[in-house]
Design a protein around this motif. Structure first.
Motif, PDB file in Angstrom:
ATOM      1  N   LEU A 373      21.358 -44.587  45.639  1.00 14.86           N
ATOM      2  CA  LEU A 373      20.996 -45.174  44.351  1.00 14.86           C
ATOM      3  C   LEU A 373      20.435 -44.113  43.402  1.00 14.86           C
ATOM      4  N   VAL A 374      19.539 -43.267  43.898  1.00 16.21           N
ATOM      5  CA  VAL A 374      18.935 -42.217  43.068  1.00 16.21           C
ATOM      6  C   VAL A 374      20.001 -41.213  42.632  1.00 16.21           C
ATOM      7  N   ALA A 375      20.838 -40.781  43.578  1.00 13.59           N
ATOM      8  CA  ALA A 375      21.871 -39.796  43.251  1.00 13.59           C
ATOM      9  C   ALA A 375      22.879 -40.356  42.259  1.00 13.59           C
ATOM     10  N   ALA A 376      23.244 -41.623  42.432  1.00 20.03           N
ATOM     11  CA  ALA A 376      24.208 -42.242  41.515  1.00 20.03           C
ATOM     12  C   ALA A 376      23.643 -42.318  40.103  1.00 20.03           C
ATOM     13  N   ASN A 377      22.366 -42.634  39.986  1.00 18.59           N
ATOM     14  CA  ASN A 377      21.764 -42.720  38.653  1.00 18.59           C
ATOM     15  C   ASN A 377      21.520 -41.340  38.046  1.00 18.59           C
ATOM     16  N   LEU A 378      21.242 -40.335  38.867  1.00 20.90           N
ATOM     17  CA  LEU A 378      21.153 -38.963  38.359  1.00 20.90           C
ATOM     18  C   LEU A 378      22.524 -38.503  37.860  1.00 20.90           C
ATOM     19  N   TYR A 379      23.565 -38.900  38.590  1.00 25.37           N
ATOM     20  CA  TYR A 379      24.929 -38.591  38.162  1.00 25.37           C
ATOM     21  C   TYR A 379      25.219 -39.197  36.792  1.00 25.37           C
ATOM     22  N   VAL A 380      24.819 -40.458  36.607  1.00 29.81           N
ATOM     23  CA  VAL A 380      25.009 -41.132  35.320  1.00 29.81           C
ATOM     24  C   VAL A 380      24.245 -40.401  34.213  1.00 29.81           C
ATOM     25  N   ILE A 381      23.044 -39.926  34.517  1.00 31.38           N
ATOM     26  CA  ILE A 381      22.246 -39.184  33.531  1.00 31.38           C
ATOM     27  C   ILE A 381      22.938 -37.878  33.158  1.00 31.38           C
ATOM     28  N   PHE A 382      23.391 -37.120  34.163  1.00 32.09           N
ATOM     29  CA  PHE A 382      24.083 -35.862  33.877  1.00 32.09           C
ATOM     30  C   PHE A 382      25.334 -36.105  33.030  1.00 32.09           C
ATOM     31  N   PHE A 383      26.085 -37.154  33.353  1.00 28.91           N
ATOM     32  CA  PHE A 383      27.302 -37.450  32.592  1.00 28.91           C
ATOM     33  C   PHE A 383      26.973 -37.751  31.138  1.00 28.91           C
ATOM     34  N   ASN A 384      25.960 -38.568  30.925  1.00 30.18           N
ATOM     35  CA  ASN A 384      25.650 -39.008  29.571  1.00 30.18           C
ATOM     36  C   ASN A 384      24.823 -38.004  28.778  1.00 30.18           C
ATOM     37  N   MET A 385      24.400 -36.928  29.420  1.00 31.31           N
ATOM     38  CA  MET A 385      23.800 -35.813  28.683  1.00 31.31           C
ATOM     39  C   MET A 385      24.844 -34.758  28.345  1.00 31.31           C
ATOM     40  N   SER A 386      26.067 -34.972  28.808  1.00 36.93           N
ATOM     41  CA  SER A 386      27.069 -33.928  28.629  1.00 36.93           C
ATOM     42  C   SER A 386      28.452 -34.500  28.317  1.00 36.93           C
ATOM     43  N   TRP A 387      29.240 -34.724  29.329  1.00 34.57           N
ATOM     44  CA  TRP A 387      30.635 -35.099  29.126  1.00 34.57           C
ATOM     45  C   TRP A 387      30.806 -36.429  28.418  1.00 34.57           C
ATOM     46  N   GLY A 388      29.889 -37.367  28.607  1.00 43.40           N
ATOM     47  CA  GLY A 388      30.010 -38.659  27.938  1.00 43.40           C
ATOM     48  C   GLY A 388      30.095 -38.512  26.432  1.00 43.40           C
ATOM     49  N   PRO A 389      29.032 -38.008  25.772  1.00 43.71           N
ATOM     50  CA  PRO A 389      29.090 -37.859  24.319  1.00 43.71           C
ATOM     51  C   PRO A 389      29.823 -36.609  23.843  1.00 43.71           C
ATOM     52  N   ILE A 390      29.690 -35.483  24.554  1.00 37.40           N
ATOM     53  CA  ILE A 390      30.205 -34.216  24.039  1.00 37.40           C
ATOM     54  C   ILE A 390      31.726 -34.208  23.976  1.00 37.40           C
ATOM     55  N   MET A 391      32.394 -34.824  24.928  1.00 43.61           N
ATOM     56  CA  MET A 391      33.854 -34.859  24.867  1.00 43.61           C
ATOM     57  C   MET A 391      34.326 -35.506  23.577  1.00 43.61           C
ATOM     58  N   TRP A 392      33.703 -36.637  23.189  1.00 43.29           N
ATOM     59  CA  TRP A 392      34.096 -37.326  21.958  1.00 43.29           C
ATOM     60  C   TRP A 392      33.685 -36.521  20.725  1.00 43.29           C
ATOM     61  N   VAL A 393      32.528 -35.864  20.785  1.00 45.79           N
ATOM     62  CA  VAL A 393      32.116 -35.012  19.668  1.00 45.79           C
ATOM     63  C   VAL A 393      33.156 -33.926  19.429  1.00 45.79           C
ATOM     64  N   MET A 394      33.549 -33.259  20.494  1.00 48.53           N
ATOM     65  CA  MET A 394      34.479 -32.137  20.361  1.00 48.53           C
ATOM     66  C   MET A 394      35.866 -32.587  19.923  1.00 48.53           C
ATOM     67  N   LEU A 395      36.355 -33.695  20.473  1.00 50.84           N
ATOM     68  CA  LEU A 395      37.671 -34.173  20.056  1.00 50.84           C
ATOM     69  C   LEU A 395      37.668 -34.569  18.586  1.00 50.84           C
ATOM     70  N   GLY A 396      36.527 -35.041  18.095  1.00 52.72           N
ATOM     71  CA  GLY A 396      36.446 -35.433  16.699  1.00 52.72           C
ATOM     72  C   GLY A 396      36.365 -34.272  15.737  1.00 52.72           C
ATOM     73  N   GLU A 397      35.980 -33.062  16.245  1.00 53.39           N
ATOM     74  CA  GLU A 397      35.749 -31.948  15.329  1.00 53.39           C
ATOM     75  C   GLU A 397      36.560 -30.690  15.626  1.00 53.39           C
ATOM     76  N   MET A 398      37.108 -30.534  16.827  1.00 50.35           N
ATOM     77  CA  MET A 398      37.692 -29.254  17.237  1.00 50.35           C
ATOM     78  C   MET A 398      39.070 -28.972  16.643  1.00 50.35           C
TER      79      MET A 398
END
Length: 470
Positions: A373-398
Protein backbone atom coordinates in the motif's frame (compact mmCIF):
# COMPACT_ATOMS: atom_id res chain seq x y z
CA UNK A 1 11.20 37.74 -25.92
CA UNK A 2 8.66 37.83 -23.08
CA UNK A 3 4.96 38.14 -23.71
CA UNK A 4 4.39 41.56 -22.20
CA UNK A 5 5.48 43.14 -19.00
CA UNK A 6 4.10 42.08 -15.65
CA UNK A 7 1.91 45.21 -15.62
CA UNK A 8 0.31 44.40 -18.96
CA UNK A 9 -0.28 40.67 -18.61
CA UNK A 10 -3.91 40.15 -17.60
CA UNK A 11 -3.34 37.26 -15.21
CA UNK A 12 -6.90 37.35 -13.87
CA UNK A 13 -8.28 36.79 -17.37
CA UNK A 14 -5.65 34.15 -18.15
CA UNK A 15 -6.43 32.31 -14.92
CA UNK A 16 -10.14 32.37 -15.71
CA UNK A 17 -9.78 30.88 -19.17
CA UNK A 18 -7.28 28.28 -17.94
CA UNK A 19 -9.81 27.31 -15.26
CA UNK A 20 -12.46 26.77 -17.94
CA UNK A 21 -10.13 24.85 -20.26
CA UNK A 22 -9.04 22.52 -17.48
CA UNK A 23 -12.61 21.45 -16.78
CA UNK A 24 -11.86 19.24 -19.77
CA UNK A 25 -9.13 17.65 -17.64
CA UNK A 26 -11.66 17.10 -14.85
CA UNK A 27 -14.00 15.40 -17.31
CA UNK A 28 -11.10 13.35 -18.68
CA UNK A 29 -10.37 12.17 -15.13
CA UNK A 30 -13.97 11.59 -14.08
CA UNK A 31 -14.88 9.65 -17.22
CA UNK A 32 -11.74 7.54 -16.87
CA UNK A 33 -12.14 6.92 -13.14
CA UNK A 34 -15.88 6.32 -12.87
CA UNK A 35 -15.42 2.76 -14.14
CA UNK A 36 -13.37 2.02 -11.01
CA UNK A 37 -16.00 0.78 -8.57
CA UNK A 38 -18.73 -0.08 -11.10
CA UNK A 39 -17.27 -3.39 -12.20
CA UNK A 40 -19.35 -5.56 -9.88
CA UNK A 41 -22.45 -3.90 -11.31
CA UNK A 42 -21.30 -4.52 -14.86
CA UNK A 43 -20.54 -8.15 -14.08
CA UNK A 44 -23.95 -8.79 -12.56
CA UNK A 45 -25.96 -6.73 -15.07
CA UNK A 46 -24.30 -8.09 -18.22
CA UNK A 47 -23.05 -11.48 -16.98
CA UNK A 48 -19.42 -10.69 -17.79
CA UNK A 49 -16.31 -12.77 -17.24
CA UNK A 50 -12.74 -11.48 -16.93
CA UNK A 51 -12.39 -10.93 -20.67
CA UNK A 52 -15.77 -9.20 -20.82
CA UNK A 53 -14.78 -6.84 -18.01
CA UNK A 54 -11.54 -6.04 -19.81
CA UNK A 55 -13.45 -5.21 -23.01
CA UNK A 56 -16.07 -3.07 -21.23
CA UNK A 57 -13.44 -1.20 -19.21
CA UNK A 58 -11.19 -0.81 -22.23
CA UNK A 59 -13.93 0.43 -24.59
CA UNK A 60 -13.30 4.01 -23.54
CA UNK A 61 -9.73 3.67 -24.76
CA UNK A 62 -10.83 2.81 -28.29
CA UNK A 63 -12.75 6.07 -28.43
CA UNK A 64 -9.94 7.96 -26.70
CA UNK A 65 -7.30 6.95 -29.25
CA UNK A 66 -9.57 7.95 -32.13
CA UNK A 67 -10.63 11.14 -30.35
CA UNK A 68 -7.03 12.17 -29.64
CA UNK A 69 -6.00 11.65 -33.26
CA UNK A 70 -9.00 13.41 -34.77
CA UNK A 71 -8.92 16.26 -32.25
CA UNK A 72 -5.39 17.24 -33.15
CA UNK A 73 -6.40 17.61 -36.77
CA UNK A 74 -9.82 19.14 -36.05
CA UNK A 75 -8.17 21.74 -33.83
CA UNK A 76 -6.48 23.09 -36.96
CA UNK A 77 -9.83 23.16 -38.78
CA UNK A 78 -12.49 24.30 -36.30
CA UNK A 79 -10.32 25.70 -33.53
CA UNK A 80 -9.20 24.65 -30.08
CA UNK A 81 -12.37 25.93 -28.41
CA UNK A 82 -14.58 24.26 -31.03
CA UNK A 83 -13.03 20.86 -30.28
CA UNK A 84 -13.43 21.35 -26.53
CA UNK A 85 -17.12 22.19 -26.99
CA UNK A 86 -17.60 19.06 -29.06
CA UNK A 87 -15.93 16.99 -26.34
CA UNK A 88 -18.33 18.44 -23.74
CA UNK A 89 -21.29 17.24 -25.80
CA UNK A 90 -19.73 13.77 -26.08
CA UNK A 91 -19.20 13.61 -22.30
CA UNK A 92 -22.85 14.45 -21.70
CA UNK A 93 -24.14 11.87 -24.18
CA UNK A 94 -21.86 9.17 -22.79
CA UNK A 95 -22.90 9.77 -19.18
CA UNK A 96 -26.59 9.40 -19.96
CA UNK A 97 -26.23 6.37 -22.25
CA UNK A 98 -23.74 4.45 -20.07
CA UNK A 99 -25.98 4.72 -17.03
CA UNK A 100 -29.03 3.61 -19.00
CA UNK A 101 -27.33 0.80 -20.96
CA UNK A 102 -29.38 -2.38 -21.07
CA UNK A 103 -26.67 -4.54 -22.60
CA UNK A 104 -22.92 -4.81 -22.78
CA UNK A 105 -22.98 -3.73 -26.43
CA UNK A 106 -24.83 -0.49 -25.67
CA UNK A 107 -22.54 0.16 -22.72
CA UNK A 108 -19.48 -0.30 -24.94
CA UNK A 109 -20.90 2.18 -27.47
CA UNK A 110 -21.54 4.68 -24.68
CA UNK A 111 -18.01 4.34 -23.37
CA UNK A 112 -16.54 4.74 -26.87
CA UNK A 113 -18.52 7.98 -27.22
CA UNK A 114 -17.14 9.14 -23.89
CA UNK A 115 -13.69 8.07 -25.03
CA UNK A 116 -13.92 10.36 -28.03
CA UNK A 117 -14.47 13.23 -25.61
CA UNK A 118 -11.66 12.08 -23.30
CA UNK A 119 -9.20 11.77 -26.17
CA UNK A 120 -10.12 15.18 -27.53
CA UNK A 121 -9.89 16.89 -24.13
CA UNK A 122 -6.62 15.17 -23.29
CA UNK A 123 -4.72 16.72 -26.19
CA UNK A 124 -6.54 20.00 -26.84
CA UNK A 125 -6.73 21.45 -23.35
CA UNK A 126 -2.90 21.46 -22.90
CA UNK A 127 -2.45 23.00 -26.37
CA UNK A 128 -5.00 25.71 -25.69
CA UNK A 129 -3.45 26.54 -22.32
CA UNK A 130 0.07 26.70 -23.76
CA UNK A 131 -1.15 29.07 -26.48
CA UNK A 132 -2.78 31.62 -24.17
CA UNK A 133 -0.27 31.77 -21.30
CA UNK A 134 3.07 33.62 -20.83
CA UNK A 135 6.22 31.49 -21.24
CA UNK A 136 7.42 32.29 -17.70
CA UNK A 137 4.41 30.55 -16.10
CA UNK A 138 3.34 28.26 -18.93
CA UNK A 139 4.53 25.08 -17.23
CA UNK A 140 2.80 26.03 -14.01
CA UNK A 141 -0.54 26.78 -15.67
CA UNK A 142 -0.33 23.80 -18.02
CA UNK A 143 0.26 21.55 -14.99
CA UNK A 144 -3.17 22.57 -13.67
CA UNK A 145 -4.54 20.21 -16.33
CA UNK A 146 -3.11 17.21 -14.45
CA UNK A 147 -4.46 18.54 -11.14
CA UNK A 148 -7.90 18.63 -12.73
CA UNK A 149 -7.48 15.16 -14.24
CA UNK A 150 -6.66 13.78 -10.80
CA UNK A 151 -9.45 15.87 -9.26
CA UNK A 152 -11.82 14.26 -11.74
CA UNK A 153 -10.53 10.81 -10.88
CA UNK A 154 -10.80 11.53 -7.17
CA UNK A 155 -14.25 13.04 -7.67
CA UNK A 156 -15.34 9.83 -9.37
CA UNK A 157 -13.80 7.74 -6.57
CA UNK A 158 -15.56 9.82 -3.89
CA UNK A 159 -18.89 9.73 -5.75
CA UNK A 160 -18.60 5.96 -6.23
CA UNK A 161 -17.75 5.43 -2.57
CA UNK A 162 -20.56 7.66 -1.28
CA UNK A 163 -23.19 6.18 -3.58
CA UNK A 164 -22.13 2.61 -2.82
CA UNK A 165 -22.03 3.28 0.94
CA UNK A 166 -25.44 5.01 0.86
CA UNK A 167 -27.04 2.23 -1.18
CA UNK A 168 -25.35 -0.60 0.71
CA UNK A 169 -23.17 -1.68 -2.22
CA UNK A 170 -22.50 -0.76 -5.83
CA UNK A 171 -25.14 -3.26 -7.05
CA UNK A 172 -27.77 -2.30 -4.47
CA UNK A 173 -30.81 -0.21 -5.45
CA UNK A 174 -30.40 3.53 -4.91
CA UNK A 175 -32.89 6.01 -6.44
CA UNK A 176 -35.87 5.47 -8.77
CA UNK A 177 -35.30 1.74 -8.67
CA UNK A 178 -31.87 1.90 -10.30
CA UNK A 179 -28.70 0.43 -8.74
CA UNK A 180 -25.94 2.69 -7.44
CA UNK A 181 -23.48 1.86 -10.22
CA UNK A 182 -25.79 3.39 -12.85
CA UNK A 183 -25.99 6.65 -10.87
CA UNK A 184 -22.20 6.72 -10.78
CA UNK A 185 -22.31 7.32 -14.54
CA UNK A 186 -25.32 9.65 -14.55
CA UNK A 187 -23.67 12.07 -12.10
CA UNK A 188 -21.12 12.88 -14.78
CA UNK A 189 -23.80 14.77 -16.74
CA UNK A 190 -23.59 17.66 -14.26
CA UNK A 191 -19.92 18.66 -14.81
CA UNK A 192 -20.29 17.94 -18.55
CA UNK A 193 -23.08 20.52 -18.84
CA UNK A 194 -21.08 23.05 -16.79
CA UNK A 195 -18.08 22.51 -19.09
CA UNK A 196 -20.09 23.23 -22.23
CA UNK A 197 -21.64 26.41 -20.84
CA UNK A 198 -18.33 27.73 -19.52
CA UNK A 199 -16.65 27.25 -22.91
CA UNK A 200 -19.09 29.72 -24.44
CA UNK A 201 -17.38 32.62 -22.67
CA UNK A 202 -13.67 32.01 -23.41
CA UNK A 203 -11.84 33.16 -26.58
CA UNK A 204 -10.32 31.09 -29.34
CA UNK A 205 -6.55 30.50 -29.36
CA UNK A 206 -4.75 33.45 -31.01
CA UNK A 207 -2.24 31.12 -32.64
CA UNK A 208 -5.04 29.19 -34.33
CA UNK A 209 -6.62 32.48 -35.48
CA UNK A 210 -3.36 33.65 -37.07
CA UNK A 211 -2.94 30.29 -38.81
CA UNK A 212 -6.45 30.75 -40.26
CA UNK A 213 -5.69 34.28 -41.44
CA UNK A 214 -7.89 35.94 -38.82
CA UNK A 215 -5.22 38.32 -37.53
CA UNK A 216 -7.61 41.03 -36.33
CA UNK A 217 -9.39 38.57 -34.05
CA UNK A 218 -6.03 37.21 -32.88
CA UNK A 219 -4.84 40.74 -32.11
CA UNK A 220 -7.99 41.40 -30.07
CA UNK A 221 -7.49 38.24 -28.00
CA UNK A 222 -3.78 38.92 -27.47
CA UNK A 223 -4.58 42.50 -26.43
CA UNK A 224 -6.87 41.18 -23.69
CA UNK A 225 -4.16 38.74 -22.62
CA UNK A 226 -0.96 40.80 -22.83
CA UNK A 227 -1.76 44.39 -23.83
CA UNK A 228 -1.88 46.14 -27.23
CA UNK A 229 1.87 46.65 -27.72
CA UNK A 230 2.72 43.01 -27.05
CA UNK A 231 -0.27 41.85 -29.11
CA UNK A 232 1.03 43.56 -32.25
CA UNK A 233 4.47 42.02 -31.80
CA UNK A 234 3.10 38.54 -31.07
CA UNK A 235 0.92 38.51 -34.18
CA UNK A 236 4.03 39.11 -36.28
CA UNK A 237 6.04 36.48 -34.37
CA UNK A 238 3.31 33.87 -34.76
CA UNK A 239 2.93 34.62 -38.46
CA UNK A 240 6.69 34.33 -39.02
CA UNK A 241 6.90 31.07 -37.06
CA UNK A 242 4.52 29.34 -39.45
CA UNK A 243 5.79 27.63 -42.57
CA UNK A 244 7.44 29.88 -45.16
CA UNK A 245 4.64 29.29 -47.65
CA UNK A 246 2.03 30.05 -44.97
CA UNK A 247 -0.02 26.97 -45.88
CA UNK A 248 -2.55 25.63 -43.46
CA UNK A 249 -1.16 23.02 -41.06
CA UNK A 250 -1.44 19.43 -42.28
CA UNK A 251 -0.29 15.96 -41.20
CA UNK A 252 2.41 15.92 -43.88
CA UNK A 253 4.22 18.71 -42.02
CA UNK A 254 5.50 16.04 -39.59
CA UNK A 255 7.90 14.88 -42.31
CA UNK A 256 11.09 16.89 -42.76
CA UNK A 257 11.13 18.07 -46.38
CA UNK A 258 14.93 18.02 -46.54
CA UNK A 259 15.45 14.46 -45.32
CA UNK A 260 12.09 12.93 -46.20
CA UNK A 261 11.96 11.41 -42.71
CA UNK A 262 9.67 11.99 -39.74
CA UNK A 263 10.96 14.88 -37.64
CA UNK A 264 12.93 13.80 -34.53
CA UNK A 265 10.68 15.94 -32.32
CA UNK A 266 7.72 13.77 -33.36
CA UNK A 267 9.48 10.60 -32.20
CA UNK A 268 10.28 12.29 -28.90
CA UNK A 269 6.62 13.24 -28.47
CA UNK A 270 5.49 9.69 -29.24
CA UNK A 271 8.04 8.30 -26.79
CA UNK A 272 6.89 10.59 -23.99
CA UNK A 273 3.26 9.67 -24.65
CA UNK A 274 3.86 5.92 -24.74
CA UNK A 275 6.18 5.67 -21.73
CA UNK A 276 3.64 7.56 -19.62
CA UNK A 277 1.34 4.55 -20.06
CA UNK A 278 3.86 1.69 -20.06
CA UNK A 279 4.63 2.39 -16.38
CA UNK A 280 1.11 1.10 -15.62
CA UNK A 281 -0.49 4.12 -13.96
CA UNK A 282 -3.95 3.48 -15.36
CA UNK A 283 -4.02 0.03 -13.81
CA UNK A 284 -4.27 1.93 -10.51
CA UNK A 285 -6.85 4.37 -11.94
CA UNK A 286 -9.09 1.81 -13.70
CA UNK A 287 -8.66 -1.30 -11.56
CA UNK A 288 -7.71 0.09 -8.15
CA UNK A 289 -10.70 -1.35 -6.32
CA UNK A 290 -10.42 -4.72 -8.07
CA UNK A 291 -6.65 -4.79 -7.47
CA UNK A 292 -6.88 -4.24 -3.73
CA UNK A 293 -9.78 -6.67 -3.38
CA UNK A 294 -7.62 -9.26 -5.17
CA UNK A 295 -5.09 -9.12 -2.32
CA UNK A 296 -7.60 -9.27 0.50
CA UNK A 297 -9.12 -5.77 0.94
CA UNK A 298 -12.90 -5.39 1.35
CA UNK A 299 -14.84 -3.43 -1.31
CA UNK A 300 -15.44 -0.58 1.14
CA UNK A 301 -11.77 -0.35 2.12
CA UNK A 302 -10.62 -0.72 -1.50
CA UNK A 303 -12.79 2.27 -2.50
CA UNK A 304 -11.35 4.30 0.39
CA UNK A 305 -7.84 3.38 -0.79
CA UNK A 306 -8.72 4.80 -4.21
CA UNK A 307 -9.67 8.10 -2.57
CA UNK A 308 -6.36 8.17 -0.65
CA UNK A 309 -4.46 7.68 -3.91
CA UNK A 310 -6.43 10.49 -5.51
CA UNK A 311 -5.73 12.93 -2.68
CA UNK A 312 -2.01 12.10 -2.72
CA UNK A 313 -2.00 12.58 -6.50
CA UNK A 314 -3.46 16.07 -6.21
CA UNK A 315 -0.85 16.98 -3.59
CA UNK A 316 1.93 15.72 -5.86
CA UNK A 317 0.58 17.73 -8.80
CA UNK A 318 0.50 20.88 -6.67
CA UNK A 319 4.17 20.29 -5.88
CA UNK A 320 4.84 20.06 -9.61
CA UNK A 321 3.11 23.39 -10.19
CA UNK A 322 5.51 24.97 -7.71
CA UNK A 323 8.59 23.36 -9.28
CA UNK A 324 8.08 22.99 -13.04
CA UNK A 325 9.01 26.56 -14.05
CA UNK A 326 11.89 26.66 -11.58
CA UNK A 327 13.48 23.22 -11.80
CA UNK A 328 12.45 22.49 -15.38
CA UNK A 329 10.69 19.66 -17.17
CA UNK A 330 13.56 17.24 -17.76
CA UNK A 331 14.84 16.98 -14.15
CA UNK A 332 11.33 16.19 -12.91
CA UNK A 333 10.89 13.48 -15.56
CA UNK A 334 14.21 11.87 -14.57
CA UNK A 335 13.30 11.98 -10.87
CA UNK A 336 9.92 10.43 -11.61
CA UNK A 337 11.34 7.61 -13.71
CA UNK A 338 13.82 6.61 -11.01
CA UNK A 339 11.24 6.82 -8.22
CA UNK A 340 8.64 4.83 -10.12
CA UNK A 341 11.12 2.09 -10.99
CA UNK A 342 12.00 1.56 -7.32
CA UNK A 343 8.43 1.74 -5.96
CA UNK A 344 6.98 -0.51 -8.67
CA UNK A 345 9.66 -3.09 -7.97
CA UNK A 346 8.70 -2.94 -4.29
CA UNK A 347 5.02 -3.48 -5.11
CA UNK A 348 6.00 -6.44 -7.30
CA UNK A 349 7.95 -7.96 -4.41
CA UNK A 350 5.03 -7.55 -1.99
CA UNK A 351 2.59 -9.16 -4.43
CA UNK A 352 5.00 -12.07 -4.95
CA UNK A 353 4.40 -13.09 -1.31
CA UNK A 354 0.59 -13.38 -1.65
CA UNK A 355 -0.92 -16.54 -0.15
CA UNK A 356 -4.29 -18.18 -0.77
CA UNK A 357 -6.24 -19.64 2.13
CA UNK A 358 -8.16 -22.96 1.78
CA UNK A 359 -11.40 -21.02 1.23
CA UNK A 360 -9.87 -19.11 -1.66
CA UNK A 361 -9.28 -15.80 0.16
CA UNK A 362 -6.05 -14.04 -0.84
CA UNK A 363 -3.88 -12.03 1.54
CA UNK A 364 -0.38 -10.61 1.90
CA UNK A 365 1.45 -12.05 4.94
CA UNK A 366 3.04 -10.04 7.74
CA UNK A 367 3.57 -6.40 6.91
CA UNK A 368 3.61 -6.95 3.17
CA UNK A 369 0.10 -5.56 2.77
CA UNK A 370 1.25 -2.30 4.34
CA UNK A 371 4.43 -2.35 2.23
CA UNK A 372 2.39 -2.81 -0.95
CA UNK A 373 0.00 0.00 0.00
CA UNK A 374 2.78 2.46 0.92
CA UNK A 375 4.86 1.63 -2.16
CA UNK A 376 1.84 1.91 -4.46
CA UNK A 377 0.98 5.34 -3.10
CA UNK A 378 4.61 6.50 -3.32
CA UNK A 379 4.53 5.34 -6.94
CA UNK A 380 1.41 7.45 -7.52
CA UNK A 381 3.17 10.45 -5.94
CA UNK A 382 6.27 10.04 -8.12
CA UNK A 383 4.10 9.73 -11.24
CA UNK A 384 2.07 12.82 -10.46
CA UNK A 385 5.15 14.88 -9.64
CA UNK A 386 6.62 14.05 -13.02
CA UNK A 387 5.22 12.06 -15.92
CA UNK A 388 1.57 12.74 -15.11
CA UNK A 389 1.61 16.53 -15.64
CA UNK A 390 4.95 17.01 -17.43
CA UNK A 391 4.14 14.78 -20.39
CA UNK A 392 1.05 16.91 -21.16
CA UNK A 393 2.97 20.14 -20.54
CA UNK A 394 5.66 19.13 -23.00
CA UNK A 395 3.29 17.86 -25.68
CA UNK A 396 1.42 21.16 -25.47
CA UNK A 397 4.55 23.28 -25.93
CA UNK A 398 7.40 21.29 -27.56
CA UNK A 399 6.13 21.28 -31.15
CA UNK A 400 6.64 24.27 -33.50
CA UNK A 401 3.44 26.21 -34.30
CA UNK A 402 3.13 24.72 -37.79
CA UNK A 403 3.01 21.12 -36.56
CA UNK A 404 1.51 21.50 -33.07
CA UNK A 405 -1.92 20.14 -34.00
CA UNK A 406 -0.54 17.28 -36.09
CA UNK A 407 2.15 16.46 -33.54
CA UNK A 408 -0.47 16.26 -30.84
CA UNK A 409 -2.69 14.10 -33.05
CA UNK A 410 0.01 11.47 -33.55
CA UNK A 411 1.38 11.59 -29.98
CA UNK A 412 -2.10 11.54 -28.44
CA UNK A 413 -3.09 8.57 -30.60
CA UNK A 414 0.03 6.69 -29.51
CA UNK A 415 -0.65 7.54 -25.86
CA UNK A 416 -4.14 6.11 -25.93
CA UNK A 417 -3.12 3.00 -27.87
CA UNK A 418 -0.51 2.29 -25.19
CA UNK A 419 -3.15 3.02 -22.53
CA UNK A 420 -5.48 0.50 -24.17
CA UNK A 421 -2.82 -2.20 -24.39
CA UNK A 422 -1.90 -1.84 -20.71
CA UNK A 423 -5.46 -1.50 -19.41
CA UNK A 424 -7.16 -4.23 -21.45
CA UNK A 425 -4.35 -6.71 -20.82
CA UNK A 426 -4.24 -6.23 -17.05
CA UNK A 427 -7.14 -8.51 -15.95
CA UNK A 428 -5.64 -11.45 -17.82
CA UNK A 429 -2.06 -10.67 -16.77
CA UNK A 430 -3.15 -10.40 -13.12
CA UNK A 431 -4.24 -14.05 -13.33
CA UNK A 432 -1.35 -15.30 -15.43
CA UNK A 433 1.58 -14.69 -15.04
CA UNK A 434 0.30 -12.85 -11.93
CA UNK A 435 0.53 -9.47 -10.24
CA UNK A 436 4.20 -9.80 -9.23
CA UNK A 437 5.51 -10.35 -12.76
CA UNK A 438 3.09 -7.80 -14.24
CA UNK A 439 4.33 -5.09 -11.89
CA UNK A 440 7.93 -6.11 -12.57
CA UNK A 441 7.21 -5.33 -16.22
CA UNK A 442 5.92 -1.85 -15.33
CA UNK A 443 9.05 -1.28 -13.21
CA UNK A 444 11.22 -2.25 -16.21
CA UNK A 445 9.53 0.33 -18.45
CA UNK A 446 9.95 2.99 -15.75
CA UNK A 447 13.68 2.28 -15.70
CA UNK A 448 13.92 2.44 -19.51
CA UNK A 449 12.04 5.76 -19.52
CA UNK A 450 14.86 7.29 -17.45
CA UNK A 451 17.39 6.64 -20.22
CA UNK A 452 14.93 7.77 -22.91
CA UNK A 453 14.52 11.15 -21.22
CA UNK A 454 18.23 11.58 -20.61
CA UNK A 455 19.05 10.90 -24.26
CA UNK A 456 16.21 12.45 -26.27
CA UNK A 457 14.22 15.00 -24.28
CA UNK A 458 15.30 18.66 -24.45
CA UNK A 459 14.36 21.26 -21.84
CA UNK A 460 11.59 23.70 -22.84
CA UNK A 461 11.42 25.78 -19.64
CA UNK A 462 11.01 29.49 -20.36
CA UNK A 463 11.15 29.19 -24.16
CA UNK A 464 8.58 30.97 -26.32
CA UNK A 465 6.34 28.75 -28.45
CA UNK A 466 7.57 30.60 -31.53
CA UNK A 467 11.12 29.49 -30.70
CA UNK A 468 10.34 25.76 -30.67
CA UNK A 469 12.10 23.76 -33.39
CA UNK A 470 12.22 20.13 -34.38
Amino acid sequence: MTEGSAEKVNMAFIAAIVAVATIGGFMFGYDSGVINGTQKGLESAFDLGKLGIGVNVGAILVGSSIGAFLAGRMADLIGRRGVMMLSAVLFLASAILAGAAGSSAIFIVARIIGGLGVGAASVISPVYISEVTPAAVRGRLSSVQQVMIISGLTGAFVANFVLARYAGGSTAELWLGFPAWRWMFWLQAIPAAIYFLALLVIPESPRYLVARGQEERAHAVLTRLFGAETASRKVVEIRNSLAADHHRPKLGDLIDKASGKIRPIVWTGIGLAVFQQLVGINVVFYYGATLWEAVGFSEDYALQTNILSGVLSIGACLATIALVDRVGRKPLLLMGSAGMAVTLATVAYAFSTAVTAPGGAVSLPGNNGVIALVAANLYVIFFNMSWGPIMWVMLGEMFPNQIRGSGLAVSGFAQWIANALISVSFPALAVSPGLAITYTGYAFFAAVSFFFVRALVHETKGRELEDMVG
